[in-house]
Enzyme design. Structure first.
Site, PDB file in Angstrom:
ATOM      1  N   ARG A   1     -14.851  -3.521  23.933  1.00 25.66           N
ATOM      2  CA  ARG A   1     -15.707  -2.901  22.911  1.00 25.66           C
ATOM      3  C   ARG A   1     -17.060  -2.469  23.476  1.00 25.66           C
ATOM      4  O   ARG A   1     -17.779  -1.714  22.836  1.00 25.66           O
ATOM      5  CB  ARG A   1     -15.836  -3.732  21.644  1.00 25.66           C
ATOM      6  CG  ARG A   1     -16.121  -5.137  21.730  1.00 25.66           C
ATOM      7  CD  ARG A   1     -15.863  -5.905  20.436  1.00 25.66           C
ATOM      8  NE  ARG A   1     -16.437  -5.300  19.246  1.00 25.66           N
ATOM      9  CZ  ARG A   1     -17.729  -5.269  18.969  1.00 25.66           C
ATOM     10  NH1 ARG A   1     -18.590  -5.810  19.787  1.00 25.66           N
ATOM     11  NH2 ARG A   1     -18.166  -4.706  17.860  1.00 25.66           N
TER      12      ARG A   1
ATOM     13  N   GLU B   1      -1.033 -28.222  33.260  1.00 27.03           N
ATOM     14  CA  GLU B   1      -2.287 -28.865  33.702  1.00 27.03           C
ATOM     15  C   GLU B   1      -3.228 -27.874  34.383  1.00 27.03           C
ATOM     16  O   GLU B   1      -4.355 -28.215  34.735  1.00 27.03           O
ATOM     17  CB  GLU B   1      -1.984 -30.013  34.671  1.00 27.03           C
ATOM     18  CG  GLU B   1      -1.639 -31.322  34.002  1.00 27.03           C
ATOM     19  CD  GLU B   1      -2.645 -31.742  32.941  1.00 27.03           C
ATOM     20  OE1 GLU B   1      -3.855 -31.657  33.193  1.00 27.03           O
ATOM     21  OE2 GLU B   1      -2.215 -32.147  31.852  1.00 27.03           O
TER      22      GLU B   1
ATOM     23  N   PRO C   1     -11.090 -24.337  31.630  1.00 26.76           N
ATOM     24  CA  PRO C   1     -12.199 -24.938  30.877  1.00 26.76           C
ATOM     25  C   PRO C   1     -13.354 -25.371  31.771  1.00 26.76           C
ATOM     26  O   PRO C   1     -14.460 -25.622  31.280  1.00 26.76           O
ATOM     27  CB  PRO C   1     -11.558 -26.169  30.213  1.00 26.76           C
ATOM     28  CG  PRO C   1     -10.090 -25.985  30.312  1.00 26.76           C
ATOM     29  CD  PRO C   1      -9.835 -25.083  31.478  1.00 26.76           C
TER      30      PRO C   1
ATOM     31  N   ASP D   1     -24.434  -5.219  16.613  1.00 29.32           N
ATOM     32  CA  ASP D   1     -23.772  -6.513  16.443  1.00 29.32           C
ATOM     33  C   ASP D   1     -24.576  -7.654  17.067  1.00 29.32           C
ATOM     34  O   ASP D   1     -25.485  -7.423  17.867  1.00 29.32           O
ATOM     35  CB  ASP D   1     -22.374  -6.478  17.088  1.00 29.32           C
ATOM     36  CG  ASP D   1     -21.355  -5.781  16.197  1.00 29.32           C
ATOM     37  OD1 ASP D   1     -21.547  -5.774  14.969  1.00 29.32           O
ATOM     38  OD2 ASP D   1     -20.379  -5.238  16.741  1.00 29.32           O
TER      39      ASP D   1
HETATM   40  N1  SAM Z   1      -6.301 -29.623  33.011  1.00 28.74           N
HETATM   41  C1  SAM Z   1      -7.208 -28.604  32.532  1.00 28.74           C
HETATM   42  C2  SAM Z   1      -8.563 -29.232  32.244  1.00 28.74           C
HETATM   43  O1  SAM Z   1      -8.582 -30.297  31.634  1.00 28.74           O
HETATM   44  O2  SAM Z   1      -9.615 -28.619  32.590  1.00 28.74           O
HETATM   45  C3  SAM Z   1      -6.711 -27.963  31.260  1.00 28.74           C
HETATM   46  C4  SAM Z   1      -5.516 -27.101  31.427  1.00 28.74           C
HETATM   47  S1  SAM Z   1      -5.125 -26.198  29.954  1.00 28.74           S
HETATM   48  C5  SAM Z   1      -4.104 -27.321  29.072  1.00 28.74           C
HETATM   49  C6  SAM Z   1      -4.006 -24.963  30.498  1.00 28.74           C
HETATM   50  C7  SAM Z   1      -4.632 -23.619  30.791  1.00 28.74           C
HETATM   51  O3  SAM Z   1      -5.204 -23.077  29.624  1.00 28.74           O
HETATM   52  C8  SAM Z   1      -5.739 -23.619  31.821  1.00 28.74           C
HETATM   53  O4  SAM Z   1      -5.222 -23.595  33.136  1.00 28.74           O
HETATM   54  C9  SAM Z   1      -6.475 -22.330  31.470  1.00 28.74           C
HETATM   55  O5  SAM Z   1      -5.842 -21.214  32.036  1.00 28.74           O
HETATM   56  C10 SAM Z   1      -6.314 -22.270  29.961  1.00 28.74           C
HETATM   57  N2  SAM Z   1      -7.474 -22.751  29.208  1.00 28.74           N
HETATM   58  C11 SAM Z   1      -7.480 -23.785  28.341  1.00 28.74           C
HETATM   59  N3  SAM Z   1      -8.689 -23.943  27.783  1.00 28.74           N
HETATM   60  C12 SAM Z   1      -9.476 -22.969  28.277  1.00 28.74           C
HETATM   61  C13 SAM Z   1     -10.838 -22.617  28.094  1.00 28.74           C
HETATM   62  N4  SAM Z   1     -11.634 -23.286  27.278  1.00 28.74           N
HETATM   63  N5  SAM Z   1     -11.325 -21.542  28.771  1.00 28.74           N
HETATM   64  C14 SAM Z   1     -10.535 -20.860  29.622  1.00 28.74           C
HETATM   65  N6  SAM Z   1      -9.235 -21.169  29.852  1.00 28.74           N
HETATM   66  C15 SAM Z   1      -8.709 -22.213  29.199  1.00 28.74           C
END
Ligand code: SAM
Length: 225
Positions: free
Chosen positions: A154, A115, A88, A169
């Site tokens: 795509r 995490e 994220p 699109d």
């Molecule tokens: N501790 C992290 C944070 O707060 O930024 C969140 C970890 S999340 C619970 C677990 C995994 O989901 C991440 O390591 C990532 O690979 C994926 N993930 C969750 N949300 C995402 C997003 N918005 N974009 C990309 N990957 C995401």
């Protein structure tokens, strides 16, 4: 294009990659999708791939070793290659980024869980680029990886039967798509705009363009700037 997706849940990737347009693109050789379970690369006797965080706190952190070893098993990558880590906190994935990534021959995507990753993985694999699919948090990186794979696929020649539909699109020309209608021409008193039934192709094109512009101005004025 080759997608190499490092995940603890390869079955999620395989299921999506074998259905619908992705499945056809795989069969036709437009893309190749390999889901690699990085648990298979752990040297831990109990097959662990995570551990508790230094400094305390809740949740588990993915350890470097299985991720690094799984990545090394893919080397050498087909060039040009990009290596993406789903998080994220990364660069926001959008149409422009998808177009940029569609130039690669191989995309490696790390799917996190719990995490997330031990921060040091970025030092061990310096070409890693951090990518987010939006300002919300999912439980794992599989949906982000699949969203990116789908959006990129795509854009590849041969993936979608009529490339003109991809070009029409939303976002392709910087605007949102125009509204679509199909049969019947009237449903529960709701009518299709007359122009679409007129058979006048120039007028239909003009109407669609005007609708796209109006929608974009109303819903996504940021795209116009
Ligand atoms: N501790 C992290 C944070 O707060 O930024 C969140 C970890 S999340 C619970 C677990 C995994 O989901 C991440 O390591 C990532 O690979 C994926 N993930 C969750 N949300 C995402 C997003 N918005 N974009 C990309 N990957 C995401």
């Amino acid at each position: 294009m080759k997608f190499s997706i490092l995940t603890l849940f390869p079955e999620i990737i395989d299921a999506y990659a074998s259905a619908s347009i992705m499945g056809r693109a795989c069969k036709q050789g437009v893309i190749e999708v390999k889901a690699i379970n990085f648990r298979d690369f752990t040297t831990d006797p109990h097959r662990k791939v995570d551990d508790s965080p230094f400094g305390g706190g809740s949740g588990m952190v993915l350890t470097c070793q299985p991720l690094e070893s799984a990545f090394e098993s893919l080397l050498p990558l087909q060039q040009p290659a990009r290596v993406l880590m789903t998080t994220p906190t990364g660069r926001r994935f959008d149409h422009a980024f998808a177009l940029e990534l569609s130039e690669a021959q191989q995309l490696v995507i790390f799917c996190g869980h719990y995490e997330g990753f031990d921060e040091r993985i970025k030092g061990l694999i310096p070409q890693i680029e951090e990518v987010s699919i939006g300002d919300y948090v999912l439980t794992g990186g599989e949906l982000p990886a699949l969203s990116m794979m789908d959006a990129i696929t795509r854009l590849l020649p041969g993936a979608v039967q009529k490339f003109t539909s991809v070009q029409a699109d939303s976002f392709y020309d910087g605007l949102l798509d125009h509204p679509h209608y199909t049969r019947p021409a009237e449903y529960k008193g709701l009518k299709v705009p007359d122009v679409l039934l007129s058979g006048n192709h120039a007028a239909i094109q003009q109407w669609r363009k005007a609708q796209s512009e109006e929608r974009t101005r109303r819903l996504r004025p940021d795209l116009l700037s």
